[in-house]
Design a protein around this motif. Sequence first.
Motif, PDB file in Angstrom:
ATOM      1  N   SER A   1      14.800  18.984  15.456  1.00 39.74           N
ATOM      2  CA  SER A   1      14.950  17.860  14.538  1.00 39.74           C
ATOM      3  C   SER A   1      15.128  16.598  15.359  1.00 39.74           C
TER       4      SER A   1
ATOM      5  N   SER B   1      13.246   9.898  10.219  1.00 39.95           N
ATOM      6  CA  SER B   1      13.940  11.124  10.589  1.00 39.95           C
ATOM      7  C   SER B   1      12.989  12.271  10.329  1.00 39.95           C
TER       8      SER B   1
ATOM      9  N   PHE C   1      21.214  13.214  14.754  1.00 37.23           N
ATOM     10  CA  PHE C   1      21.036  14.655  14.710  1.00 37.23           C
ATOM     11  C   PHE C   1      21.724  15.266  15.914  1.00 37.23           C
TER      12      PHE C   1
ATOM     13  N   SER D   1       6.912  16.245  12.328  1.00 33.00           N
ATOM     14  CA  SER D   1       7.611  17.150  11.420  1.00 33.00           C
ATOM     15  C   SER D   1       6.955  18.529  11.388  1.00 33.00           C
TER      16      SER D   1
ATOM     17  N   THR E   1      12.728  16.557  10.273  1.00 30.01           N
ATOM     18  CA  THR E   1      13.286  17.900  10.321  1.00 30.01           C
ATOM     19  C   THR E   1      12.115  18.828  10.069  1.00 30.01           C
TER      20      THR E   1
ATOM     21  N   ALA F   1       7.896  20.155  14.532  1.00 25.91           N
ATOM     22  CA  ALA F   1       9.319  20.514  14.470  1.00 25.91           C
ATOM     23  C   ALA F   1       9.499  21.827  13.727  1.00 25.91           C
ATOM     24  N   ASP F   2       8.683  22.037  12.723  1.00 30.39           N
ATOM     25  CA  ASP F   2       8.726  23.279  11.956  1.00 30.39           C
ATOM     26  C   ASP F   2       8.362  24.464  12.857  1.00 30.39           C
TER      27      ASP F   2
END
Length: 174
Positions: free
Chosen positions: A92, A108, A122, A83, A110, A86-87
């Motif tokens: 995602s 999951s 997604f 995560s 994001t 992903a940022d």
Amino acid sequence: MSTVIGVACAEGVVLAGDRLAVTDGHVRSRSHRHVFEFGEAGAAIVGAPGDVDAFADRLDAEIRSYRTERGQLRIDPFARLASDLADDRGVSGVVAAPDADGEPALRSITPGSVTEDDVAAFGSGASVALGVLEAGHDPDASLDDAAELTRRALDAAAERDAGTGDDIDTYRLS
């Protein structure tokens, strides 16, 4: 954009994604990977093709470092790590790894967020795929049944979404 999905069942977790890479409405590749295996961990990621590749490379390096310093990677630290990355990359997706008890688990991810799910989708065909997943999900299903469900969900998305392709990669964790 592509579509990736994850399904948790009694026997484990299946991650799947198509291989189409579309940018600004143009097909850039029909063989772009969105599903990645890292030993006893896997990820299915959507985003811009270069961002997905950079994310996977960085995640692989971070996982190797984590295993060297701390040992086996479990789902919660893996999902937080994914995560955070992903940022950085604006992607995602879904990740799978053993939980604290060694049982396969799905999360999951994001940018900056982690959610525990039994099914997740997604990408550009996510709404169609999620409809198929929710209608057909059985938490007591076998891993083969879950893999078949992921195939049906991605096939449905490919029929209705120009950004989802027909060629599919899967990752299984049991």
